[in-house]
Design an enzyme around this catalytic site. Structure first.
Site, short mmCIF file in Angstrom:
data_model
loop_
_atom_site.label_atom_id
_atom_site.label_comp_id
_atom_site.label_asym_id
_atom_site.label_seq_id
_atom_site.Cartn_x
_atom_site.Cartn_y
_atom_site.Cartn_z
N GLU A 142 8.27 5.41 -2.13
CA GLU A 142 7.94 3.98 -2.07
C GLU A 142 9.24 3.19 -2.16
O GLU A 142 10.11 3.51 -2.98
CB GLU A 142 7.01 3.59 -3.22
CG GLU A 142 6.77 2.10 -3.38
CD GLU A 142 5.97 1.75 -4.62
OE1 GLU A 142 6.19 0.65 -5.17
OE2 GLU A 142 5.14 2.57 -5.05
N GLU A 147 10.21 -8.01 -4.87
CA GLU A 147 9.27 -7.86 -5.98
C GLU A 147 9.75 -8.65 -7.19
O GLU A 147 10.95 -8.74 -7.47
CB GLU A 147 9.08 -6.39 -6.35
CG GLU A 147 7.96 -6.15 -7.35
CD GLU A 147 7.70 -4.70 -7.62
OE1 GLU A 147 6.54 -4.35 -7.97
OE2 GLU A 147 8.64 -3.89 -7.49
#
Length: 332
Positions: A142, A147
């Protein structure tokens, strides 16, 4: 006077090079996909499953998102947003929102996102990321490109992998290493994160300057790199970033995959994901929530989400384009 003239000449040369470069294709990458406006509707899938990060969120399907204006599309814009009109019943799954993933997956590639606005505000946890099409997670890896949570101002880019993937603390990047183990079984799946140095790389400060570009290079030979270019950067005087100049510059976050993190064992073809969840394991954890000024508005993150719809008017993605490039000679 002489010094001033030299500076003006240098700036003029930079502007000329940037403008010239922006009109040329990349010498190392070939554009294979350009998603603008309505392109997103046919090339992404709207997910409705429960949030695996335990967010106070209700992901809705495409038809519902379009009907309720949680997804808005024009010829030049693609918008995904949270509901900001209703309180959330205690028995409900959470506040309505959107999570989408691309129908296609890409291995060695360059991803260029032009974005005017990202979700901001208390309880928000937006992310632009990629994950293995083959899986199951965390197999295949991932990559978190954008974020953050709550009122953060600096972006955090991270990798999450199977065991035996670590990053050197000191490496060629402008950001600060927050953690070095990418293994999801270590430190409660913290991943190996890099905090960006720019205070306008995330949230309200990012939106205040009109956003910018995020670029992620995923390379089996060079590793994984992420760049942020603010809207007012000299590199954008030609409208779009000159990719070859960007690739020669020091990235904000760099994850080498040639020594302590074998690319072939930890990464493969990835799908692209955009989502906006609320609270959950990060934004809503007691320590994170209480450390933020958001805690003055509600005793818990979940109660804030349930009872304050007006506070989610800025919780939306506004995307101008997403372009995907592969190295010359590769189609995927």
């Amino acid at each position: 006077m002489y010094t001033r003239c030299v500076i003006l000449v240098f700036v003029s040369l930079v502007v000329a090079v940037v403008n010239a470069q922006s009109l040329l294709p990349s010498f190392t990458y070939n554009l294979i996909v350009s998603h603008v406006g309505y392109d997103f509707l046919g090339n992404f899938s709207w997910e409705t499953a429960d949030d695996l990060t335990h967010g106070r969120v209700n992901y809705v399907d495409q038809a519902t998102a379009l009907k309720d204006n949680l997804t808005f599309v024009s010829d030049y814009k693609f918008v995904m947003r949270a509901d900001d009109t209703k309180k959330v019943a205690e028995s409900a799954r959470g506040r309505d929102s959107v999570r989408i993933h691309s129908l296609n997956a890409y291995d060695d590639a360059l991803f260029v996102l032009d974005i005017s606005h990202m979700p901001e505000g208390c309880a928000t946890w937006p992310a632009w990321w990629t994950l293995s099409e083959k899986g199951p997670w965390p197999y295949g890896g991932e990559i978190d490109i954008i974020e953050g949570v709550n009122l953060d101002q600096r972006n955090l880019a991270s990798l999450h992998t199977t065991p035996n993937c670590t990053m050197p603390k000191v490496r060629l990047q402008t950001g600060s290493t927050e953690s070095t183990s990418c293994d999801t079984s270590v430190n409660y799946n913290q991943g190996c994160g890099v905090s960006f140095s720019e205070q306008d790389s995330y949230g309200a400060s990012f939106n205040a300057v009109g956003g910018g570009f995020y670029i992620m290079e995923k390379s089996s030979t060079k590793g994984i790199s992420v760049w942020f270019i603010a809207r007012d950067s000299l590199l954008l005087l030609g409208g779009e970033p000159p990719l070859d100049l960007v690739l020669l510059s020091i990235p904000d976050a760099y994850f080498p995959t040639n020594i302590n993190c074998d690319y072939s064992k930890h990464f493969n073809a990835h799908r692209i994901v955009f989502d906006l969840t609320f609270c959950g394991d990060w934004a809503g954890s007691e320590s994170v929530w209480n450390a933020s000024t958001c805690a003055t508005k509600a005793s818990t993150c979940d109660s804030f989400v349930d009872n304050n719809p007006d506070d989610f008017t800025e919780a939306y993605w506004e995307i101008n384009s997403l372009k995907i490039y592969t190295p010359h000679g590769l189609l995927r």
